[in-house]
Motif scaffolding. Sequence first.
Motif, PDB file in Angstrom:
ATOM      1  N   THR A  71       0.812  -1.227   0.000  1.00 32.10           N
ATOM      2  CA  THR A  71       0.000   0.000   0.000  1.00 32.10           C
ATOM      3  C   THR A  71       0.844   1.274   0.000  1.00 32.10           C
ATOM      4  N   CYS A  72       0.549   2.162  -0.932  1.00 33.58           N
ATOM      5  CA  CYS A  72       1.157   3.496  -1.020  1.00 33.58           C
ATOM      6  C   CYS A  72       0.026   4.496  -1.223  1.00 33.58           C
ATOM      7  N   HIS A  73       0.370   5.764  -1.236  1.00 25.39           N
ATOM      8  CA  HIS A  73      -0.641   6.772  -1.560  1.00 25.39           C
ATOM      9  C   HIS A  73      -0.352   7.360  -2.931  1.00 25.39           C
ATOM     10  N   VAL A  74      -1.381   7.522  -3.729  1.00 22.80           N
ATOM     11  CA  VAL A  74      -1.268   8.259  -4.985  1.00 22.80           C
ATOM     12  C   VAL A  74      -2.268   9.405  -4.903  1.00 22.80           C
ATOM     13  N   ASP A  75      -1.766  10.613  -5.038  1.00 24.46           N
ATOM     14  CA  ASP A  75      -2.594  11.807  -4.833  1.00 24.46           C
ATOM     15  C   ASP A  75      -3.371  11.712  -3.514  1.00 24.46           C
ATOM     16  N   GLY A  76      -2.716  11.214  -2.492  1.00 29.34           N
ATOM     17  CA  GLY A  76      -3.310  11.183  -1.158  1.00 29.34           C
ATOM     18  C   GLY A  76      -4.236  10.013  -0.891  1.00 29.34           C
ATOM     19  N   LYS A  77      -4.493   9.188  -1.903  1.00 32.82           N
ATOM     20  CA  LYS A  77      -5.404   8.048  -1.726  1.00 32.82           C
ATOM     21  C   LYS A  77      -4.608   6.762  -1.635  1.00 32.82           C
ATOM     22  N   ARG A  78      -5.037   5.849  -0.749  1.00 35.36           N
ATOM     23  CA  ARG A  78      -4.307   4.586  -0.630  1.00 35.36           C
ATOM     24  C   ARG A  78      -4.623   3.673  -1.808  1.00 35.36           C
ATOM     25  N   VAL A  79      -3.587   3.118  -2.392  1.00 33.76           N
ATOM     26  CA  VAL A  79      -3.733   2.187  -3.515  1.00 33.76           C
ATOM     27  C   VAL A  79      -2.723   1.052  -3.342  1.00 33.76           C
ATOM     28  N   LEU A  80      -2.871   0.033  -4.172  1.00 38.30           N
ATOM     29  CA  LEU A  80      -1.943  -1.091  -4.149  1.00 38.30           C
ATOM     30  C   LEU A  80      -0.906  -0.892  -5.251  1.00 38.30           C
ATOM     31  N   SER A  81       0.350  -0.787  -4.867  1.00 34.09           N
ATOM     32  CA  SER A  81       1.371  -0.504  -5.879  1.00 34.09           C
ATOM     33  C   SER A  81       1.680  -1.735  -6.727  1.00 34.09           C
ATOM     34  N   CYS A  82       1.283  -2.931  -6.277  1.00 33.25           N
ATOM     35  CA  CYS A  82       1.551  -4.136  -7.084  1.00 33.25           C
ATOM     36  C   CYS A  82       0.629  -4.240  -8.279  1.00 33.25           C
ATOM     37  N   LEU A  83      -0.513  -3.557  -8.249  1.00 34.80           N
ATOM     38  CA  LEU A  83      -1.436  -3.608  -9.389  1.00 34.80           C
ATOM     39  C   LEU A  83      -1.516  -2.244 -10.082  1.00 34.80           C
ATOM     40  N   THR A  84      -0.494  -1.421  -9.861  1.00 32.64           N
ATOM     41  CA  THR A  84      -0.432  -0.111 -10.507  1.00 32.64           C
ATOM     42  C   THR A  84       0.819  -0.097 -11.371  1.00 32.64           C
ATOM     43  N   LEU A  85       0.703   0.254 -12.636  1.00 31.52           N
ATOM     44  CA  LEU A  85       1.906   0.373 -13.454  1.00 31.52           C
ATOM     45  C   LEU A  85       2.611   1.672 -13.100  1.00 31.52           C
ATOM     46  N   ALA A  86       3.947   1.616 -13.063  1.00 28.20           N
ATOM     47  CA  ALA A  86       4.710   2.843 -12.809  1.00 28.20           C
ATOM     48  C   ALA A  86       4.342   3.896 -13.849  1.00 28.20           C
ATOM     49  N   ALA A  87       4.153   3.443 -15.101  1.00 26.22           N
ATOM     50  CA  ALA A  87       3.843   4.391 -16.182  1.00 26.22           C
ATOM     51  C   ALA A  87       2.529   5.128 -15.953  1.00 26.22           C
ATOM     52  N   GLN A  88       1.617   4.480 -15.214  1.00 27.44           N
ATOM     53  CA  GLN A  88       0.300   5.088 -15.007  1.00 27.44           C
ATOM     54  C   GLN A  88       0.319   6.260 -14.047  1.00 27.44           C
ATOM     55  N   VAL A  89       1.327   6.326 -13.189  1.00 32.22           N
ATOM     56  CA  VAL A  89       1.288   7.327 -12.117  1.00 32.22           C
ATOM     57  C   VAL A  89       2.252   8.479 -12.357  1.00 32.22           C
ATOM     58  N   GLU A  90       2.711   8.587 -13.615  1.00 33.93           N
ATOM     59  CA  GLU A  90       3.504   9.755 -13.955  1.00 33.93           C
ATOM     60  C   GLU A  90       2.602  10.974 -13.799  1.00 33.93           C
ATOM     61  N   GLY A  91       3.122  12.015 -13.190  1.00 31.75           N
ATOM     62  CA  GLY A  91       2.321  13.213 -13.006  1.00 31.75           C
ATOM     63  C   GLY A  91       1.467  13.185 -11.753  1.00 31.75           C
ATOM     64  N   ARG A  92       1.441  12.050 -11.047  1.00 32.58           N
ATOM     65  CA  ARG A  92       0.695  11.979  -9.782  1.00 32.58           C
ATOM     66  C   ARG A  92       1.681  12.101  -8.628  1.00 32.58           C
ATOM     67  N   GLN A  93       1.135  12.446  -7.447  1.00 33.47           N
ATOM     68  CA  GLN A  93       1.981  12.528  -6.257  1.00 33.47           C
ATOM     69  C   GLN A  93       1.958  11.190  -5.532  1.00 33.47           C
ATOM     70  N   ILE A  94       3.138  10.587  -5.415  1.00 28.52           N
ATOM     71  CA  ILE A  94       3.238   9.277  -4.780  1.00 28.52           C
ATOM     72  C   ILE A  94       3.867   9.443  -3.397  1.00 28.52           C
ATOM     73  N   THR A  95       3.263   8.815  -2.400  1.00 27.12           N
ATOM     74  CA  THR A  95       3.850   8.831  -1.062  1.00 27.12           C
ATOM     75  C   THR A  95       4.061   7.391  -0.612  1.00 27.12           C
ATOM     76  N   THR A  96       5.254   7.105  -0.111  1.00 29.93           N
ATOM     77  CA  THR A  96       5.550   5.776   0.415  1.00 29.93           C
ATOM     78  C   THR A  96       5.821   5.898   1.912  1.00 29.93           C
ATOM     79  N   ILE A  97       6.023   4.756   2.545  1.00 25.21           N
ATOM     80  CA  ILE A  97       6.296   4.744   3.984  1.00 25.21           C
ATOM     81  C   ILE A  97       7.526   5.595   4.322  1.00 25.21           C
ATOM     82  N   GLU A  98       8.464   5.706   3.371  1.00 20.17           N
ATOM     83  CA  GLU A  98       9.666   6.519   3.625  1.00 20.17           C
ATOM     84  C   GLU A  98       9.325   8.010   3.696  1.00 20.17           C
ATOM     85  N   GLY A  99       8.128   8.379   3.241  1.00 23.92           N
ATOM     86  CA  GLY A  99       7.813   9.799   3.100  1.00 23.92           C
ATOM     87  C   GLY A  99       6.860  10.355   4.129  1.00 23.92           C
ATOM     88  N   ILE A 100       6.538   9.600   5.168  1.00 25.23           N
ATOM     89  CA  ILE A 100       5.496  10.136   6.062  1.00 25.23           C
ATOM     90  C   ILE A 100       6.019  10.729   7.369  1.00 25.23           C
TER      91      ILE A 100
END
Lengths: 170, 327
Positions: free
Chosen positions: A52-81
């Motif tokens: 689980t990570c955040h994309v634009d502040g919403k929790r999502v599953l990074s295993c079913l998200t392509l990296a290419a899909q989240v270009e231009g979005r704000q990604i937050t990981t556990i390292e960033g909180i």
Amino acid sequence: MTRTIHLSLDINGKQHELDVEPRVTLLDALRESLALTGTKKGCDQGQCGACTCHVDGKRVLSCLTLAAQVEGRQITTIEGIAAEGGDLHPVQAAFIENDAFQCGYCTPGQIMSAVACIREGHAGSEEEIREYMSGNLCRCGAYNSIVAAVREAAEMAATGVAAKDKAEVA
Amino acid sequence: MRDFSYFRAASTEEASRATLDAGAMLLAGGTTLLDLAKCGVTEPDTLVDITHLAGLGDMTVDANGATIGALAKMGEVADHPGVKAAFPAVAQSLSLAASAQLRNMATIGGNLLQRTRCSYFREPGVFPACNKRNPGSGCSAIGGVTRNHAVLGTSRACIAVNPGDLAVALVAFDAYVEMGRRRVAIEDFYMLPGETPDWETVLKKGEIITGIAIPASPAAKNSTYLKVRDRQSYEFAAASAAVGIEFEADGKTVRDIRVALGGVATRPWRARAVEQSLIGTVLNVEAVEKASRLSVEGAVSHGGNRYKIELAPRVVARAILTMGGLA
Ligand SMILES: Cc1cc2nc3c(=O)[nH]c(=O)nc-3n(C[C@H](O)[C@H](O)[C@H](O)COP(=O)(O)OP(=O)(O)OC[C@H]3O[C@@H](n4cnc5c(N)ncnc54)[C@H](O)[C@@H]3O)c2cc1C
Ligand code: SF4
Ligand code: FES
Ligand code: FES
């Protein structure tokens, strides 16, 4: 024929450049290309919540998200909180206070999910927390402590009293 | 997961054109597509990402009903105050599905096209025989472990359950699937497996679901979605029911009732026989239980799934009794 594509990803407020195959998930990009290994791979199929990570502040599953899909979005990981100076996020602190882990493998995903769960206003009761945290499995079965930690962090967010201060008062 | 190329569509027209290529597939939330690509069930050459298209995620709810854009997220629809007020069963079918994370990713268009969770279907390496995946190869489930397989609408070619929750609520309330200008009643959108279980919907190559429309009705407004499953949350239905009831002015005679079943059939299953037997009556426990048994008329067991023939009518009855104030 392996083609790579160039991506520029905004992760934890910093821009990262990478060249990856189009099939690379956000999870693999974080772990394998960017050495951000805090985000864990459990099932890799959307069934456990460890990634689980955040994309634009919403929790999502990074295993079913392509990296290419989240270009231009704000990604937050556990390292960033945690705060700039290194102070733990209140949810991280509450997990420590409440011993909300055993092996710790599910913990980054639990914490990212809990931060969002509280922000969404879905942490009002133990029952609600169990329902809205159900996407995060814990094979060690630390659920009771996890629920207690989320409750405490939610109350803290509502009242402004930090977990460790409450412990000192008690 | 086999490699593919990635293409971000700039318009619906462009996306539609791009998916006319044999190996191209639309990518929305990816929660079905990438999962199945990892299992080796789908092997696209190109993914056409539509998640960046503007306008396809809009929602409006008014006196006529709801229109929901194909890119609206499951979570957004579940939390929408207008949907919750006018279509409680629809909102509940979504909030009881998957997990909070998945509901933030998954879109309504993709939701309608989610594939079966048949475990034989999902493991091509171990179970090559699957008519849905590979027409004519046989069915590994028949004669195998069938606990999660369908009892209604099956054929000798395939007994896989359509696992979606939302579509069950939509079938109950006569919603439409919109593909640009083409509009299809959701009940006609899904096909029975018959001899061609690989062919699941009437969607044509190059067609894009642009949204759904749900007409307002008093029954939809007074509705519920009951989902019974092996664990309390984050699980597909063992059996589920969407039920809505409109009462006459006397407050107790049934004027209109809608009943649809999930988790037990090869497509979202409207139970009209149950509806017909209760319209014009005043509900009581015995009559409701008797009528609910009509929901599994024609059901066929394959062994492990026999329990569903008992369970489904009980779920239907409990949902009806709840809406009738009798449970
Ligand atoms: C662990 C897990 C648990 C789940 N639990 C549940 C549950 O309890 N109940 C439930 O109902 N569902 C459940 N789901 C399924 C989930 O709801 C679907 O995966 C999701 O709704 C699919 O939407 P998506 O946007 O991610 O679709 P995608 O995976 O992006 O696409 C799915 C398919 O639809 C096509 N497609 C997508 N959008 C369009 C469009 N607009 N027009 C035409 N074709 C399109 C794609 O090409 C693809 O073939 C679960 C999924 C997982 C992984
Ligand atoms: S039930 Fe359908 S999906 Fe499952 S193995 Fe048989 S043919 Fe394939
Ligand atoms: S690793 Fe993503 S949900 Fe399990
Ligand atoms: S602490 Fe071990 S899996 Fe949760």
